[in-house]
Write an enzyme that holds these catalytic residues in place. Structure first.
Site, PDB file in Angstrom:
ATOM      1  N   VAL A 282       0.845  -1.116  -0.029  1.00 26.28           N
ATOM      2  CA  VAL A 282       0.055  -0.146   0.050  1.00 26.28           C
ATOM      3  C   VAL A 282       0.935   1.340   0.022  1.00 26.28           C
ATOM      4  O   VAL A 282       0.597   2.337  -0.864  1.00 26.28           O
ATOM      5  CB  VAL A 282      -1.061  -0.094   1.241  1.00 26.28           C
ATOM      6  N   CYS A 283       2.195   0.965   0.814  1.00 25.84           N
ATOM      7  CA  CYS A 283       2.960   2.448   0.617  1.00 25.84           C
ATOM      8  C   CYS A 283       3.475   2.621  -0.717  1.00 25.84           C
ATOM      9  O   CYS A 283       3.549   3.788  -1.032  1.00 25.84           O
ATOM     10  CB  CYS A 283       4.083   2.155   1.677  1.00 25.84           C
ATOM     11  N   SER A 284       3.686   1.636  -1.484  1.00 24.73           N
ATOM     12  CA  SER A 284       4.241   1.748  -2.621  1.00 24.73           C
ATOM     13  C   SER A 284       3.298   2.328  -3.619  1.00 24.73           C
ATOM     14  O   SER A 284       3.674   3.340  -4.406  1.00 24.73           O
ATOM     15  CB  SER A 284       4.798   0.122  -3.082  1.00 24.73           C
TER      16      SER A 284
END
Length: 167
Positions: A58-60
């Site tokens: 999700v961060c990516s």
């Protein structure tokens, strides 16, 4: 403040800033180990996208989305702040062809996380940053803040972009 991660309560260490407060200027580390100043008064509007780690899926996605959006924004600078090492940030930028964002890390002393109240206080992610989007105006005031209620969910990109478009 309490958020959740996969259904479990997660607490933040300290208190997050409030919209209208001054955003402290913090020195972070870039992917080439140089210093980067984030927050405070700058000559551009700052979008500070905060993620636990660029290695997270999700961060990516969040970093890649802001990398795309950055090409459309005028008078803005987009920072992606995590506690990743410079090596991990460099790898992410190369793999994602992320050239429109500035990656910065709070891994040395977590001053950003402490001053902005965004450090996770419990769970297996304890000590990492939570997921958030902050917008700081040219005068150094926090004018927008979203701290994601569920750590595993993406932020509301459109709400942040709408705020930028009203400036």
């Amino acid at each position: 403040m309490t958020i959740s991660f996969q259904g479990e309560k997660v607490f933040l260490k300290g208190k997050p800033l409030k919209v209208g407060e001054n955003a402290p200027e913090i020195t972070l580390v870039s992917k080439d180990f140089s210093e980067i100043k984030v927050g405070g008064k700058q000559d551009k509007i700052q979008i500070i996208s905060v993620v636990p780690s660029l290695d997270g899926s999700v961060c990516s996605i969040q970093a890649k989305r802001f990398n795309q959006e950055a090409t459309k924004l005028k008078d803005c600078i987009v920072y992606i702040v995590s506690i990743d090492t410079p090596f991990a940030m460099e790898r992410f930028c190369l793999d994602a062809n992320a050239k429109n964002i500035i990656v910065a890390s709070d891994f040395i002393d977590k001053t950003f996380g402490e001053k902005y109240g965004l450090i996770l206080a419990n769970s297996f992610l304890k000590g990492m940053l939570t997921r958030a989007v902050l917008i700081v105006d040219k005068e150094g005031k926090l004018i927008y803040q979203e701290i994601c209620e569920e750590l595993g969910h993406e932020p509301n990109y459109q709400a942040a972009l709408n705020k930028i478009n009203t400036l």
